[in-house]
Design a protein around this motif. Structure first.
Motif, mmCIF file in Angstrom:
data_model
loop_
_atom_site.group_PDB
_atom_site.id
_atom_site.type_symbol
_atom_site.label_atom_id
_atom_site.label_comp_id
_atom_site.label_asym_id
_atom_site.label_seq_id
_atom_site.Cartn_x
_atom_site.Cartn_y
_atom_site.Cartn_z
ATOM 1 N N ALA A 169 0.832 -1.210 0.000
ATOM 2 C CA ALA A 169 0.000 0.000 0.000
ATOM 3 C C ALA A 169 0.865 1.257 0.000
ATOM 4 C CB ALA A 169 -0.929 -0.010 1.218
ATOM 5 N N TRP A 170 1.957 1.225 0.755
ATOM 6 C CA TRP A 170 2.884 2.367 0.813
ATOM 7 C C TRP A 170 3.460 2.650 -0.573
ATOM 8 C CZ3 TRP A 170 4.973 5.666 4.621
ATOM 9 C CH2 TRP A 170 6.146 6.330 4.265
ATOM 10 N N ASN A 171 3.921 1.621 -1.238
ATOM 11 C CA ASN A 171 4.526 1.807 -2.566
ATOM 12 C C ASN A 171 3.503 2.267 -3.592
ATOM 13 O OD1 ASN A 171 7.085 1.079 -1.651
ATOM 14 N ND2 ASN A 171 6.747 -1.093 -2.075
ATOM 15 N N THR A 172 2.286 1.720 -3.495
ATOM 16 C CA THR A 172 1.221 2.101 -4.416
ATOM 17 C C THR A 172 0.829 3.561 -4.238
ATOM 18 O OG1 THR A 172 0.348 -0.159 -4.418
ATOM 19 C CG2 THR A 172 -1.144 1.579 -5.174
ATOM 20 N N ALA A 173 0.940 4.064 -3.019
ATOM 21 C CA ALA A 173 0.516 5.444 -2.718
ATOM 22 C C ALA A 173 1.378 6.493 -3.391
ATOM 23 C CB ALA A 173 0.520 5.661 -1.205
ATOM 24 N N GLY A 174 2.606 6.146 -3.759
ATOM 25 C CA GLY A 174 3.489 7.122 -4.393
ATOM 26 C C GLY A 174 3.737 8.317 -3.497
ATOM 27 N N GLU A 175 3.407 9.518 -3.984
ATOM 28 C CA GLU A 175 3.619 10.739 -3.207
ATOM 29 C C GLU A 175 2.328 11.259 -2.590
ATOM 30 O OE1 GLU A 175 6.674 12.196 -2.543
ATOM 31 O OE2 GLU A 175 7.259 10.245 -3.339
ATOM 32 N N ASP A 176 1.318 10.417 -2.499
ATOM 33 C CA ASP A 176 0.045 10.796 -1.888
ATOM 34 C C ASP A 176 0.155 10.635 -0.372
ATOM 35 O OD1 ASP A 176 -2.609 10.831 -0.851
ATOM 36 O OD2 ASP A 176 -3.413 10.242 -2.796
ATOM 37 N N ALA A 177 0.300 11.744 0.345
ATOM 38 C CA ALA A 177 0.521 11.703 1.792
ATOM 39 C C ALA A 177 -0.640 11.046 2.520
ATOM 40 C CB ALA A 177 0.747 13.122 2.326
ATOM 41 N N TYR A 178 -1.857 11.323 2.067
ATOM 42 C CA TYR A 178 -3.026 10.745 2.732
ATOM 43 C C TYR A 178 -3.023 9.229 2.614
ATOM 44 C CZ TYR A 178 -7.850 9.478 3.774
ATOM 45 O OH TYR A 178 -8.962 8.888 4.305
ATOM 46 N N GLU A 179 -2.743 8.709 1.423
ATOM 47 C CA GLU A 179 -2.762 7.255 1.223
ATOM 48 C C GLU A 179 -1.635 6.579 1.986
ATOM 49 O OE1 GLU A 179 -5.071 5.384 -0.158
ATOM 50 O OE2 GLU A 179 -6.269 7.182 -0.509
ATOM 51 N N LYS A 180 -0.477 7.231 2.061
ATOM 52 C CA LYS A 180 0.631 6.668 2.851
ATOM 53 C C LYS A 180 0.251 6.633 4.334
ATOM 54 C CE LYS A 180 4.715 7.663 -0.020
ATOM 55 N NZ LYS A 180 5.055 6.252 -0.240
ATOM 56 N N ALA A 181 -0.362 7.726 4.803
ATOM 57 C CA ALA A 181 -0.784 7.787 6.199
ATOM 58 C C ALA A 181 -1.850 6.739 6.490
ATOM 59 C CB ALA A 181 -1.317 9.184 6.513
#
Length: 295
Positions: A190-202
């Motif tokens: 999920a972290w890798n898929t999120a790229g630079e999307d801070a919300y998705e990483k969080a």
């Protein structure tokens, strides 16, 4: 069924924190029962944490935008926000993956620029690579828990010996639990898929914390990190963290996700761990082929 009110969630979080202590540390819970003033103080600390989480969840009921810092400042002091920002900067250890002149791969573990645990470990077989992966998994989980602790205003001063024992305990727990392995693997994906999307990483970090809580490793990590504290201090820490998690789960993680999103793109050292796992999994195949060629 009626939707839970804010007061319902706060009460649930406080009760859940006390129940966790009763189940996980019955001796210390008995000490609390014998000292009503301490028990009340602990209950109030858990309640304050849960209340803050619920209020922040209401603030961030919508997906956080670019104004997270300003919205957090409406509810938290500058010092608290500073502590949250430092949350992913509390190191377990740093792992550097390198290749020697003879073609063998190895890892070097350091903390505060000093050798940590075994220091350098050469990969003579896939077991050595698996050891490195499990320890990198452990560091990811421990640092996620440290982040939650910083979110409730706690920054434990963890000695090298305590951190080493905590990492070892968590690595062993991951090794013996397919559920934990899957939770960390799902997080990394999920972290890798999120790229630079801070919300998705969080959101990915929150889901990892949720998985750790369900797998009962969360309490183990908090207790281990706080082992140098006086018994009441670490019980209060555990109560605050547990209340935060229960309240966060009841509010879809809105508060905690927002707090993490504010800092996650600056967490360079934390991000390096995910890159290491991907590298180590590739190296495991190389080592396997190297060794098969020796026979």
């Amino acid at each position: 069924m009626a939707k839970a009110t804010q007061e319902d969630i706060i009460t649930q979080a406080c009760d859940g924190a006390l129940e966790l202590i009763r189940k996980k540390s019955p001796e210390r819970y008995a000490d609390l029962e014998a000292d009503p003033a301490k028990k009340e103080k602990l209950s109030q600390a858990a309640r304050a944490t849960a209340t803050e989480c619920v209020q922040l969840a209401a603030e961030f009921a919508d997906k956080p935008g670019t104004d997270i810092a300003q919205r957090l400042a409406k509810h938290l002091s500058a010092d608290r926000i500073k502590l949250i920002r430092a949350g992913l900067s509390i190191p377990t250890f740093r792992m550097d993956v390198t290749q020697k002149d003879n073609g063998r791969y190895c890892v070097e573990l350091t903390r505060d620029d000093k050798s940590f645990m075994s220091g350098t470990r050469v990969f003579f077989g896939t077991n050595d690579v698996d050891w490195a992966i499990q320890n990198q998994y452990a560091s990811i989980l421990v640092e996620a828990v440290l982040l939650v602790m910083s979110a409730v205003g706690i920054a434990p001063d963890v000695s090298e010996g305590v951190m080493e024992q905590t990492v070892k305990d968590v690595a062993e727990a991951i090794e013996s639990s397919s559920t934990l392995k899957r939770a960390v693997d799902d997080f990394i994906k999920a972290w890798n898929t999120a790229g630079e999307d801070a919300y998705e990483k969080a959101k990915a970090i929150f889901e990892l914390i949720d998985g750790a809580f369900d797998a009962n490793i969360f309490w183990t990590i908090v207790k281990s990190l706080c082992q140098d504290m006086a018994w009441y201090d670490w019980l209060e820490t555990a109560a605050k963290v547990a209340a935060m998690i229960v309240a966060a789960l009841a509010t879809d993680g809105a508060a905690l996700i927002a707090e993490i999103a504010e800092i996650v793109l600056d967490a360079v050292d934390f991000a390096r761990k995910m890159a290491n796992v991907a590298k180590l999994k590739k190296i495991r195949e190389i080592v396997r082929k190297q060794n098969s060629g020796f026979h």
